[in-house]
Design a protein around this motif. Structure first.
Motif, PDB file in Angstrom:
ATOM      1  N   VAL A  16       0.824  -1.210   0.000  1.00  0.00           N
ATOM      2  CA  VAL A  16       0.000   0.000   0.000  1.00  0.00           C
ATOM      3  C   VAL A  16       0.858   1.260   0.000  1.00  0.00           C
ATOM      4  O   VAL A  16       0.436   2.301  -0.530  1.00  0.00           O
ATOM      5  CB  VAL A  16      -0.946  -0.002   1.219  1.00  0.00           C
ATOM      6  CG1 VAL A  16      -2.007  -1.072   1.080  1.00  0.00           C
ATOM      7  CG2 VAL A  16      -0.175  -0.174   2.520  1.00  0.00           C
ATOM      8  N   VAL A  17       2.051   1.194   0.566  1.00  0.00           N
ATOM      9  CA  VAL A  17       2.943   2.362   0.549  1.00  0.00           C
ATOM     10  C   VAL A  17       3.321   2.706  -0.888  1.00  0.00           C
ATOM     11  O   VAL A  17       3.343   3.872  -1.285  1.00  0.00           O
ATOM     12  CB  VAL A  17       4.200   2.090   1.398  1.00  0.00           C
ATOM     13  CG1 VAL A  17       5.200   3.232   1.238  1.00  0.00           C
ATOM     14  CG2 VAL A  17       3.818   1.920   2.864  1.00  0.00           C
ATOM     15  N   VAL A  18       3.597   1.690  -1.679  1.00  0.00           N
ATOM     16  CA  VAL A  18       3.949   1.908  -3.089  1.00  0.00           C
ATOM     17  C   VAL A  18       2.758   2.476  -3.843  1.00  0.00           C
ATOM     18  O   VAL A  18       2.892   3.394  -4.666  1.00  0.00           O
ATOM     19  CB  VAL A  18       4.421   0.587  -3.725  1.00  0.00           C
ATOM     20  CG1 VAL A  18       4.695   0.772  -5.223  1.00  0.00           C
ATOM     21  CG2 VAL A  18       5.667   0.070  -3.013  1.00  0.00           C
ATOM     22  N   ARG A  19       1.564   1.973  -3.559  1.00  0.00           N
ATOM     23  CA  ARG A  19       0.381   2.444  -4.276  1.00  0.00           C
ATOM     24  C   ARG A  19      -0.020   3.860  -3.876  1.00  0.00           C
ATOM     25  O   ARG A  19      -0.679   4.576  -4.634  1.00  0.00           O
ATOM     26  CB  ARG A  19      -0.791   1.487  -4.015  1.00  0.00           C
ATOM     27  CG  ARG A  19      -0.704   0.201  -4.833  1.00  0.00           C
ATOM     28  CD  ARG A  19      -1.878  -0.701  -4.583  1.00  0.00           C
ATOM     29  NE  ARG A  19      -1.740  -1.429  -3.335  1.00  0.00           N
ATOM     30  CZ  ARG A  19      -2.757  -1.938  -2.654  1.00  0.00           C
ATOM     31  NH1 ARG A  19      -3.986  -1.732  -3.056  1.00  0.00           N
ATOM     32  NH2 ARG A  19      -2.541  -2.606  -1.536  1.00  0.00           N
ATOM     33  N   ASP A  20       0.351   4.297  -2.658  1.00  0.00           N
ATOM     34  CA  ASP A  20       0.018   5.657  -2.217  1.00  0.00           C
ATOM     35  C   ASP A  20       1.089   6.684  -2.597  1.00  0.00           C
ATOM     36  O   ASP A  20       0.855   7.889  -2.478  1.00  0.00           O
ATOM     37  CB  ASP A  20      -0.176   5.680  -0.701  1.00  0.00           C
ATOM     38  CG  ASP A  20      -1.467   4.993  -0.277  1.00  0.00           C
ATOM     39  OD1 ASP A  20      -2.405   4.977  -1.092  1.00  0.00           O
ATOM     40  OD2 ASP A  20      -1.525   4.475   0.851  1.00  0.00           O
ATOM     41  N   LEU A  21       2.238   6.200  -3.046  1.00  0.00           N
ATOM     42  CA  LEU A  21       3.330   7.124  -3.388  1.00  0.00           C
ATOM     43  C   LEU A  21       2.980   8.067  -4.543  1.00  0.00           C
ATOM     44  O   LEU A  21       3.291   9.266  -4.470  1.00  0.00           O
ATOM     45  CB  LEU A  21       4.593   6.328  -3.710  1.00  0.00           C
ATOM     46  CG  LEU A  21       5.831   7.139  -4.092  1.00  0.00           C
ATOM     47  CD1 LEU A  21       6.232   8.074  -2.956  1.00  0.00           C
ATOM     48  CD2 LEU A  21       6.993   6.209  -4.457  1.00  0.00           C
TER      49      LEU A  21
END
Length: 396
Positions: A16-21
């Motif tokens: 999710v961190v990658v998708r929110d970046l």
């Protein structure tokens, strides 16, 4: 060549961190576009100032925490709110101010603990910011600051509503899964009762009769052969039941214990009433069997239920009216399957395992689920009678 068709699935499986970046980076880039300078949130109605060396730090503080908005929503909201406060107090009024409602919505959705404390701290922080802007000469007034606060509260409320909706949906799915598991356990228990009780009762009755045939070797051999055949049928029925519970374990045609063969679901292999009646006769029960009409080549729910009605009735006949005249009548037509089994009460109670009362109740439930009618009780002249009318085809 790179296969682009797998990129959407790869993106969904990424952290999710990658998708929110991308969202965080988009806000940073938008804030640095010259045409958008001073086009962002302007709380306090104070004049904007040009960007300076501190602007980059403020933008990073406002936007980059969004990468952890789902994993660490409280930390994200705290950092974004601090960046927003500095943004307004330094009069940058950047587009990055949009990060605050996003952080509030995410916190309302994903924050699991200390929600009231978070709301209280955020409210106090906002009041402090409003007082500071007022001292800098803001003409916003109580109404203006209050309106902006309600807008921020709305963002939190949307997140909270989404959280409750997801929780309600998850709770619904959990209850559906629990009901499904309970229904499946009931079905399995009913099938095991029908299979095991019938065969074991027949074996016990046959074994009890064999004790008195030691002086007649031929009859004794026939009785022991019947016990063996009954045991094989029990193993075959249990194996079929296990195949239903684990379809990947057994596929295709299977030879039944009574010698019939056919694909899974065929009447000859699984629901042979003639074989069932013959097995009961071998247990010493005189059974008259009448069948009208022709059963379908592939057994459906009605045929399976009819088979279980006859099986349970014959089991009860062996247990409670052993040796008494037993009549089985089955009629197939286009609309329904009709079953009637009765005894005349001239037999005796056989030495057999005690009943649990689950058999007839399970039959009533099974037939009722198909929209049929089921009744069981004693006959006025002695014995008992079981009747079932089962619609052909599953109810819509």
């Amino acid at each position: 060549m790179i296969d682009l068709r797998g990129l959407p699935e790869l993106w969904r499986r990424s952290d999710v961190v990658v998708r929110d970046l991308p969202l965080a980076l988009l806000l940073v880039v938008a804030s640095l576009v010259p045409a958008l300078h001073s086009r962002g949130t302007q709380l306090g109605d104070l004049p904007s100032r040009p960007f300076d060396e501190l602007t980059g730090v403020v933008l990073a503080l406002e936007c980059l925490p969004l990468v952890v908005r789902r994993r660490l929503p409280a930390l994200c909201l705290g950092l974004v709110a601090l960046g927003f406060a500095i943004d307004q107090l330094r009069f940058y009024h950047t587009v990055a101010g949009m990060a605050l409602p996003i952080a509030l919505l995410s916190a309302g959705l994903h924050l699991g603990r200390h929600r009231r404390t978070t709301v209280a701290v955020a409210t106090v922080g906002y009041v402090v910011l409003a007082v500071a802007l007022h001292r800098h000469g803001s003409t916003e007034g109580v109404i203006g600051f209050g309106t902006f606060y309600l807008a921020l509260a709305f963002a939190w409320g949307v997140g909270s509503w989404l959280r409750m909706s997801r929780a309600a949906e998850a709770d619904h799915r959990r209850h559906v899964a629990e009901r499904t598991r309970a229904a499946e356990r009931t079905r399995i228990a009913r099938e095991l009762h029908d299979v095991v009780t019938h065969h074991v009762t027949a074996m016990v009755v046959q074994a009890e009769a064999a004790r008195y045939l030691t002086a007649v070797p031929k009859r004794l051999d026939e009785s022991l052969t019947a016990i063996t055949d009954t045991g094989r049928r029990a193993v075959g029925d249990l194996r079929h039941l296990l195949d239903l519970l684990n379809p990947d374990h057994g596929t295709g045609a299977r030879t039944s214990a009574d010698g019939d063969t056919g694909p899974n679901g065929s009447v000859g292999a699984l629901y042979s009433l003639a074989s069932l009646v013959e097995q009961t006769r071998q247990g010493g029960q005189p059974v008259e069997f009448t069948q009208q009409g022709r059963p379908p080549e592939v057994a459906g729910s009605a045929e399976a239920a009819a088979y279980r009605v006859v099986q349970e009735s014959l089991t009860n006949a062996l247990k409670h009216d052993h040796g008494g005249r037993t009549v089985v009548q089955v009629r197939y037509d286009v609309r329904e399957v009709t079953v009637e089994v009765h005894t005349d009460g001239t037999g005796s109670s056989a030495a057999s395992p005690g009943g649990s009362g689950r058999g007839l109740a399970g039959l009533r439930e099974r037939v009722g689920a198909l929209g049929g009618k089921f009744s069981a009780g004693r006959r006025p002249g002695g014995g008992f009678v079981v009747r079932a009318r089962i619609p052909a085809g599953d109810p819509s």
